[in-house]
Design a protein around this motif. Structure first.
Motif, PDB file in Angstrom:
ATOM      1  N   MET A  73       1.018  -1.314  -0.042  1.00 53.37           N
ATOM      2  CA  MET A  73       0.041  -0.069  -0.124  1.00 53.37           C
ATOM      3  C   MET A  73       0.983   1.296  -0.025  1.00 53.37           C
ATOM      4  SD  MET A  73      -1.581   0.191   4.008  1.00 53.37           S
ATOM      5  CE  MET A  73      -2.194   1.796   4.003  1.00 53.37           C
ATOM      6  N   GLN A  74       0.356   2.372  -0.416  1.00 52.42           N
ATOM      7  CA  GLN A  74       0.955   3.515  -0.538  1.00 52.42           C
ATOM      8  C   GLN A  74       0.578   4.584   0.668  1.00 52.42           C
ATOM      9  OE1 GLN A  74       0.463   5.679  -4.362  1.00 52.42           O
ATOM     10  NE2 GLN A  74       2.403   4.794  -4.767  1.00 52.42           N
ATOM     11  N   VAL A  75       1.677   5.192   1.398  1.00 58.39           N
ATOM     12  CA  VAL A  75       1.464   6.006   2.600  1.00 58.39           C
ATOM     13  C   VAL A  75       2.162   7.348   2.240  1.00 58.39           C
ATOM     14  CG1 VAL A  75       0.870   4.045   4.397  1.00 58.39           C
ATOM     15  CG2 VAL A  75       3.436   5.004   3.819  1.00 58.39           C
ATOM     16  N   LYS A  76       1.598   8.409   2.603  1.00 55.21           N
ATOM     17  CA  LYS A  76       2.238   9.785   2.672  1.00 55.21           C
ATOM     18  C   LYS A  76       2.616  10.182   3.796  1.00 55.21           C
ATOM     19  CE  LYS A  76       0.851  13.893  -0.073  1.00 55.21           C
ATOM     20  NZ  LYS A  76      -0.237  14.607  -0.355  1.00 55.21           N
ATOM     21  N   CYS A  77       3.708  10.716   3.988  1.00 60.82           N
ATOM     22  CA  CYS A  77       4.060  11.357   5.242  1.00 60.82           C
ATOM     23  C   CYS A  77       3.563  12.509   5.317  1.00 60.82           C
ATOM     24  CB  CYS A  77       5.705  11.405   4.940  1.00 60.82           C
ATOM     25  SG  CYS A  77       6.562  12.310   6.357  1.00 60.82           S
ATOM     26  N   THR A  78       2.982  12.696   6.652  1.00 58.18           N
ATOM     27  CA  THR A  78       2.467  13.804   6.834  1.00 58.18           C
ATOM     28  C   THR A  78       3.292  15.008   7.081  1.00 58.18           C
ATOM     29  OG1 THR A  78       2.401  13.020   9.229  1.00 58.18           O
ATOM     30  CG2 THR A  78       0.225  13.005   8.143  1.00 58.18           C
ATOM     31  N   THR A 101       3.259  -1.544   9.939  1.00 52.86           N
ATOM     32  CA  THR A 101       2.516   0.035  10.110  1.00 52.86           C
ATOM     33  C   THR A 101       1.486  -0.109   9.207  1.00 52.86           C
ATOM     34  OG1 THR A 101       5.005   0.395  10.305  1.00 52.86           O
ATOM     35  CG2 THR A 101       3.451   1.904   9.737  1.00 52.86           C
ATOM     36  N   ALA A 102       1.621  -0.852   8.274  1.00 55.18           N
ATOM     37  CA  ALA A 102       0.219  -1.044   7.407  1.00 55.18           C
ATOM     38  C   ALA A 102      -0.792  -1.679   7.865  1.00 55.18           C
ATOM     39  CB  ALA A 102       0.710  -2.020   5.925  1.00 55.18           C
ATOM     40  N   LYS A 103      -0.603  -2.417   8.635  1.00 58.16           N
ATOM     41  CA  LYS A 103      -1.714  -2.963   9.577  1.00 58.16           C
ATOM     42  C   LYS A 103      -2.549  -1.885  10.623  1.00 58.16           C
ATOM     43  CE  LYS A 103      -0.718  -7.774   9.390  1.00 58.16           C
ATOM     44  NZ  LYS A 103      -0.046  -8.730   9.957  1.00 58.16           N
ATOM     45  N   ARG A 104      -1.745  -1.171  11.014  1.00 60.19           N
ATOM     46  CA  ARG A 104      -2.040  -0.364  11.967  1.00 60.19           C
ATOM     47  C   ARG A 104      -2.784   0.825  11.467  1.00 60.19           C
ATOM     48  NH1 ARG A 104       3.020   1.291  15.124  1.00 60.19           N
ATOM     49  NH2 ARG A 104       2.110   2.870  16.165  1.00 60.19           N
ATOM     50  N   LEU A 105      -2.365   1.356  10.286  1.00 56.39           N
ATOM     51  CA  LEU A 105      -2.890   2.302   9.241  1.00 56.39           C
ATOM     52  C   LEU A 105      -4.323   2.011   8.829  1.00 56.39           C
ATOM     53  CD1 LEU A 105       0.267   3.658   7.307  1.00 56.39           C
ATOM     54  CD2 LEU A 105      -1.298   5.044   8.576  1.00 56.39           C
ATOM     55  N   ARG A 106      -4.203   0.786   8.461  1.00 56.86           N
ATOM     56  CA  ARG A 106      -5.529   0.104   7.828  1.00 56.86           C
ATOM     57  C   ARG A 106      -6.724   0.046   9.203  1.00 56.86           C
ATOM     58  NH1 ARG A 106      -3.108  -3.266   4.025  1.00 56.86           N
ATOM     59  NH2 ARG A 106      -3.077  -4.926   5.696  1.00 56.86           N
ATOM     60  N   ASN A 107      -6.115  -0.197  10.368  1.00 53.06           N
ATOM     61  CA  ASN A 107      -7.054  -0.228  11.450  1.00 53.06           C
ATOM     62  C   ASN A 107      -7.270   1.232  12.003  1.00 53.06           C
ATOM     63  OD1 ASN A 107      -7.252  -2.889  11.303  1.00 53.06           O
ATOM     64  ND2 ASN A 107      -5.603  -3.302  12.840  1.00 53.06           N
ATOM     65  N   ARG A 108      -6.750   2.158  11.474  1.00 57.70           N
ATOM     66  CA  ARG A 108      -6.841   3.493  11.787  1.00 57.70           C
ATOM     67  C   ARG A 108      -6.334   3.850  13.084  1.00 57.70           C
ATOM     68  NH1 ARG A 108     -10.004   6.466   8.096  1.00 57.70           N
ATOM     69  NH2 ARG A 108     -10.934   5.097   6.459  1.00 57.70           N
ATOM     70  N   ARG A 109      -5.590   3.046  13.502  1.00 57.26           N
ATOM     71  CA  ARG A 109      -5.053   3.344  14.966  1.00 57.26           C
ATOM     72  C   ARG A 109      -3.920   4.049  14.809  1.00 57.26           C
ATOM     73  NH1 ARG A 109      -3.955  -2.807  17.463  1.00 57.26           N
ATOM     74  NH2 ARG A 109      -5.861  -3.377  16.468  1.00 57.26           N
ATOM     75  N   LEU A 110      -3.454   4.354  13.393  1.00 58.45           N
ATOM     76  CA  LEU A 110      -2.135   5.290  13.482  1.00 58.45           C
ATOM     77  C   LEU A 110      -2.734   6.234  12.300  1.00 58.45           C
ATOM     78  CD1 LEU A 110       0.925   5.615  13.949  1.00 58.45           C
ATOM     79  CD2 LEU A 110       1.429   4.211  11.756  1.00 58.45           C
ATOM     80  N   ASN A 111      -3.161   7.470  12.533  1.00 52.30           N
ATOM     81  CA  ASN A 111      -3.647   8.351  11.763  1.00 52.30           C
ATOM     82  C   ASN A 111      -2.526   9.146  11.087  1.00 52.30           C
ATOM     83  OD1 ASN A 111      -6.265   7.520  11.956  1.00 52.30           O
ATOM     84  ND2 ASN A 111      -6.289   8.905  13.663  1.00 52.30           N
ATOM     85  N   LEU A 112      -1.467   9.429  11.546  1.00 52.75           N
ATOM     86  CA  LEU A 112      -0.425  10.197  11.157  1.00 52.75           C
ATOM     87  C   LEU A 112       0.884   9.254  10.578  1.00 52.75           C
ATOM     88  CD1 LEU A 112      -0.356  13.096  13.853  1.00 52.75           C
ATOM     89  CD2 LEU A 112      -1.223  13.227  11.328  1.00 52.75           C
ATOM     90  N   TYR A 113       1.160   9.326   9.467  1.00 51.01           N
ATOM     91  CA  TYR A 113       2.332   8.344   9.183  1.00 51.01           C
ATOM     92  C   TYR A 113       3.562   9.344   8.923  1.00 51.01           C
ATOM     93  CZ  TYR A 113       5.569   5.814   6.479  1.00 51.01           C
ATOM     94  OH  TYR A 113       6.812   4.985   6.163  1.00 51.01           O
ATOM     95  N   MET A 114       4.531   9.060   9.517  1.00 53.28           N
ATOM     96  CA  MET A 114       5.939   9.809   9.513  1.00 53.28           C
ATOM     97  C   MET A 114       6.830   8.864   8.715  1.00 53.28           C
ATOM     98  SD  MET A 114       7.027  11.738  12.620  1.00 53.28           S
ATOM     99  CE  MET A 114       6.136  11.044  13.859  1.00 53.28           C
ATOM    100  N   CYS A 115       7.758   9.296   7.649  1.00 55.90           N
ATOM    101  CA  CYS A 115       8.634   8.418   6.916  1.00 55.90           C
ATOM    102  C   CYS A 115       9.706   8.473   8.040  1.00 55.90           C
ATOM    103  CB  CYS A 115       9.117   9.218   5.850  1.00 55.90           C
ATOM    104  SG  CYS A 115       9.994  10.744   5.827  1.00 55.90           S
ATOM    105  N   ALA A 116      10.598   7.535   7.784  1.00 53.73           N
ATOM    106  CA  ALA A 116      11.780   7.401   8.611  1.00 53.73           C
ATOM    107  C   ALA A 116      12.591   8.600   8.862  1.00 53.73           C
ATOM    108  CB  ALA A 116      12.677   6.142   7.929  1.00 53.73           C
ATOM    109  N   GLU A 117      12.910   9.373   7.692  1.00 59.08           N
ATOM    110  CA  GLU A 117      13.797  10.401   7.746  1.00 59.08           C
ATOM    111  C   GLU A 117      13.158  11.589   8.792  1.00 59.08           C
ATOM    112  OE1 GLU A 117      14.987  12.551   3.989  1.00 59.08           O
ATOM    113  OE2 GLU A 117      14.781  10.693   2.964  1.00 59.08           O
ATOM    114  N   CYS A 118      11.823  11.714   8.662  1.00 55.64           N
ATOM    115  CA  CYS A 118      11.077  12.810   9.342  1.00 55.64           C
ATOM    116  C   CYS A 118      11.194  12.293  11.151  1.00 55.64           C
ATOM    117  CB  CYS A 118       9.682  13.056   9.142  1.00 55.64           C
ATOM    118  SG  CYS A 118       9.667  13.946   7.673  1.00 55.64           S
ATOM    119  N   HIS A 119      10.841  11.004  11.110  1.00 53.88           N
ATOM    120  CA  HIS A 119      11.091  10.274  12.484  1.00 53.88           C
ATOM    121  C   HIS A 119      12.321  10.547  13.169  1.00 53.88           C
ATOM    122  CE1 HIS A 119      10.559   7.364  15.532  1.00 53.88           C
ATOM    123  NE2 HIS A 119       9.348   7.562  15.273  1.00 53.88           N
ATOM    124  N   LYS A 120      13.399  10.310  12.158  1.00 53.85           N
ATOM    125  CA  LYS A 120      14.885  10.548  13.123  1.00 53.85           C
ATOM    126  C   LYS A 120      15.049  11.927  13.236  1.00 53.85           C
ATOM    127  CE  LYS A 120      19.470   9.405  11.622  1.00 53.85           C
ATOM    128  NZ  LYS A 120      20.236   9.450  10.512  1.00 53.85           N
TER     129      LYS A 120
END
Ligand SMILES: [Zn+2]
Length: 67
Positions: free
Chosen positions: A1-6, A20-39
């Motif tokens: 699946m495709q995700v967009k960094c917020t 992460t994909a499972k969490r996003l599909r369950n809407r438990r994770l509404n904000l996705y951060m790419c590895a770079e932003c997370h770091k």
């Protein structure tokens, strides 16, 4: 699946069976951060913490000198 960094709008591909994909599909994770932003955020938070501590100690030492 495709995700967009917020934060930087970078589109990343996630494996459909990844955690992460499972969490996003369950809407438990509404904000996705790419590895770079997370770091980046992690480093900024650490920096802020160490700076705060530094000021705290400095103020204390100054205060002690006056006494
Ligand atoms: Zn990002």
């Amino acid at each position: 699946m495709q995700v967009k960094c917020t934060l930087c709008d970078k589109v990343e591909h996630l494996k459909d069976d990844s955690f992460t994909a499972k969490r996003l599909r369950n809407r438990r994770l509404n904000l996705y951060m790419c590895a770079e932003c997370h770091k980046r955020i992690e480093e900024r938070t650490k920096q802020r913490h160490s700076t705060g501590k530094f000021h705290l100690y400095k103020d204390k030492y100054k205060h002690d000198d006056f006494i």
